[in-house]
Design a protein around this motif. Structure first.
Motif, PDB file in Angstrom:
ATOM      1  N   ILE A  12       0.828  -1.155  -0.066  1.00 26.73           N
ATOM      2  CA  ILE A  12       0.138  -0.090  -0.049  1.00 26.73           C
ATOM      3  C   ILE A  12       0.846   1.282   0.028  1.00 26.73           C
ATOM      4  CG2 ILE A  12      -1.780   1.263   1.312  1.00 26.73           C
ATOM      5  CD1 ILE A  12      -2.823  -1.309   0.109  1.00 26.73           C
ATOM      6  N   ALA A  13       0.570   2.236  -0.925  1.00 27.09           N
ATOM      7  CA  ALA A  13       1.281   3.407  -0.854  1.00 27.09           C
ATOM      8  C   ALA A  13       0.736   4.701  -0.451  1.00 27.09           C
ATOM      9  CB  ALA A  13       1.828   3.581  -2.403  1.00 27.09           C
ATOM     10  N   VAL A  14       0.916   5.398   0.641  1.00 24.82           N
ATOM     11  CA  VAL A  14       0.198   6.517   1.035  1.00 24.82           C
ATOM     12  C   VAL A  14       1.128   7.647   0.803  1.00 24.82           C
ATOM     13  CG1 VAL A  14      -0.561   7.766   3.297  1.00 24.82           C
ATOM     14  CG2 VAL A  14      -0.824   5.306   2.825  1.00 24.82           C
ATOM     15  N   ARG A  15       0.393   8.632   0.096  1.00 21.43           N
ATOM     16  CA  ARG A  15       1.255   9.851  -0.480  1.00 21.43           C
ATOM     17  C   ARG A  15       1.077  11.115   0.588  1.00 21.43           C
ATOM     18  NH1 ARG A  15      -0.158  14.476  -3.152  1.00 21.43           N
ATOM     19  NH2 ARG A  15      -2.375  13.622  -3.544  1.00 21.43           N
ATOM     20  N   THR A  16       2.290  11.585   0.918  1.00 22.70           N
ATOM     21  CA  THR A  16       2.275  12.890   1.920  1.00 22.70           C
ATOM     22  C   THR A  16       2.923  13.973   1.345  1.00 22.70           C
ATOM     23  OG1 THR A  16       4.418  12.521   2.867  1.00 22.70           O
ATOM     24  CG2 THR A  16       2.778  11.166   3.710  1.00 22.70           C
ATOM     25  N   PRO A  17       2.811  15.103   1.693  1.00 28.69           N
ATOM     26  CA  PRO A  17       3.460  16.144   1.030  1.00 28.69           C
ATOM     27  C   PRO A  17       5.138  16.057   0.786  1.00 28.69           C
ATOM     28  CG  PRO A  17       2.237  17.006   2.864  1.00 28.69           C
ATOM     29  CD  PRO A  17       2.293  15.615   3.066  1.00 28.69           C
ATOM     30  N   TYR A  18       5.726  15.122   1.498  1.00 26.69           N
ATOM     31  CA  TYR A  18       7.132  14.754   1.421  1.00 26.69           C
ATOM     32  C   TYR A  18       7.603  13.666   0.683  1.00 26.69           C
ATOM     33  CZ  TYR A  18       5.985  17.940   5.141  1.00 26.69           C
ATOM     34  OH  TYR A  18       5.376  18.951   6.077  1.00 26.69           O
ATOM     35  N   GLY A  19       6.567  12.717   0.183  1.00 32.63           N
ATOM     36  CA  GLY A  19       6.840  11.741  -0.759  1.00 32.63           C
ATOM     37  C   GLY A  19       5.808  10.709  -0.344  1.00 32.63           C
ATOM     38  N   ARG A  20       6.213   9.412  -0.814  1.00 31.34           N
ATOM     39  CA  ARG A  20       5.422   8.155  -0.439  1.00 31.34           C
ATOM     40  C   ARG A  20       5.910   7.216   0.565  1.00 31.34           C
ATOM     41  NH1 ARG A  20       1.618   7.072  -4.299  1.00 31.34           N
ATOM     42  NH2 ARG A  20       1.646   8.212  -6.093  1.00 31.34           N
TER      43      ARG A  20
END
Length: 464
Positions: free
Chosen positions: A226-234
């Motif tokens: 599962i990949a969760v995206r944040t403002p700083y990357g995955r």
């Protein structure tokens, strides 16, 4: 004193979070990350999930991300009641899961003790006091209901003491109290912010990688991960536990199952010896009244009185915004109620006023789900008595992510979700009518009108 004057110098911030012991925020990640387990949310649910995951398997690589700071939302600004009930009280659980309520009550008591054992084992200083809590009758019809509740508590293994008017006023003296039921063993008082900060420290000591000011923006399945995206990357993880509660879920299909309801509280200045003696309160229990629009009340470690509840406010479309944390009309109402309950404390001032959003479900307690072929688990809907239940919720999520069939995951409470809330504008109209009906019931001897009885039959409700 004019109740409004008592609010004049109050700080518009949560008392618990206004503390020099507040830890420094953990840094945001500087790029992409991979891990075994990603926990999204740094409130109690997420903190317990990360902590228990590391205690179950110290080799597990756990990352926790929080959009604000640990305990910054409901976990750090609630009343500080930690109850054993997993079902928002015995009556609610009995009405919804009569066939397993005995098991739910036992699991709740075991969960509360496990919390206490964990805090002691790791040396968490959070003003934990196993004082129990009083339910107080303030209207004549409620006195008989106390007897019924005492019998139900005994039937399902709890311990309570029924008090008449003189006995309850010997514990906490208010001219409004007509009787009480003291739940002696199944409630602890706790400093909610220090509990969150203490759990954060335990997590980091156990090796959890902690990142605050790191909102999760999206969630996608990528093969076995599962990949969760944040403002700083995955952040790519084998498994993800979602613990965002009152905030919109990353899974859109879960959003209709909770609404954010704003709850408000006042904190007094510390009471002097004579002021405290005028109330009694030697056993330091928390208490709540039995009205639909109820108050919850307790002493802090430095003998301030927290006075909260009564109003539960929903904003159209479920908006969660900082400006909703202050509501002058609610604070004024709470102040008037405070001095009606404790006229002997005339002259006491309030030092803090605050509010915050609670994740309410139609059944008033936590529900669970999984998605993405069992790689994502979700717990939400704790409503207002969820401090203790968050640890239980963490264990259930970890069981579900492991694919384990346990006593917990076999519960109907875990296997079935509540009814969703209707869409707007029906939702706002329904909430408004329900609040009006609840207020009328409090003024009419507790009698529930056709609207409330219909909601009861449908398993729907509104509470804080």
């Amino acid at each position: 004193m004019d109740p409004l004057a008592s609010l004049r110098d109050a700080e518009p911030v949560p008392f618990w979070l206004d503390d020099p012991a507040k830890p420094q925020a953990a840094p945001a990640p500087t790029g992409d990350l991979t891990c075994d387990l990603l926990v999204v949310g740094g409130g109690y649910t997420g903190l317990w999930t990360a902590l228990i995951a590391k205690e179950r398997d110290p080799s597990l690589d756990v990352v926790l991300i929080e959009a604000d700071e640990a305990g910054g939302a409901a976990s750090g600004r609630n009343g500080g009641f930690c109850e054993s009930s997993l079902t928002h009280g015995l009556a609610n659980g009995l009405s919804r899961w009569p066939g397993e309520i005995g098991l739910l009550e036992r699991l709740g008591r075991e969960n509360l003790q496990a919390m206490e054992d964990t805090l002691l084992r790791h040396g968490v200083d959070c003003d934990w006091e196993r004082t129990g809590s009083l339910v107080v009758a303030t209207q004549p019809h409620q006195v008989a209901e106390l007897q019924e509740e005492a019998e139900a508590v005994a039937r399902y293994g709890g311990t309570s003491v029924l008090l008449d008017a003189d006995a309850v006023r010997a514990e906490i003296d208010s001219p409004t109290f007509l009787g009480g039921l003291w739940h002696k063993d199944d409630v602890a008082m706790v400093n909610p912010a220090r509990l969150a900060w203490g759990l954060k420290k335990v997590c980091t000591d156990l090796g959890v990688r902690f990142h605050e000011h790191t909102p999760a923006l999206s969630l996608d399945e990528q093969g076995p991960a599962i990949a969760v995206r944040t403002p700083y990357g995955r952040i790519t993880a084998r498994k993800v536990a979602l613990a965002t509660n009152a905030y919109p879920s990353l899974l859109r299909r879960h959003r209709p199952y909770t609404i954010p309801v704003y709850d408000y509280a006042l904190m007094t200045e510390p009471l002097g010896e004579e002021q405290l003696a005028s109330v009694g309160w030697r056993n330091r229990q928390g208490f709540a009244d039995m009205n639909n629009q109820f108050h919850y009340v307790r002493l802090s470690a430095d003998n301030r009185i927290l006075w909260g509840g009564y109003d539960a406010v929903y904003h159209y479309n479920g908006k969660v915004r900082p400006e909703h944390d202050q509501r002058r009309e609610t604070f004024e109402t709470l102040a008037r109620h405070f001095f009606t309950t404790f006229p002997q404390l005339d002259g006491v001032r309030f030092s803090h006023t605050w509010g915050g959003a609670i994740d309410m479900s139609t059944r008033f307690c936590v529900f669970f789900d999984t998605s993405h072929h069992g790689k994502v688990a979700y717990a939400a809907g704790f409503t207002g008595l969820g401090v203790g239940a968050t640890r239980f919720g963490a264990e259930v999520m970890l069981d579900l992510l492991d694919g384990a069939r346990t006593e917990r995951t076999s519960l109907e409470l875990v296997r079935r979700k509540p009814l969703p809330f209707p869409p707007e504008p029906i939702r706002s109209v329904g909430v408004g009518v329900t609040k009006w009906a609840m207020a009328r019931a409090d003024l009419d001897g507790g009698r529930r009108n056709l609207w409330l009885r219909t909601l009861d039959r449908l398993g729907l409700g509104f509470d804080s």
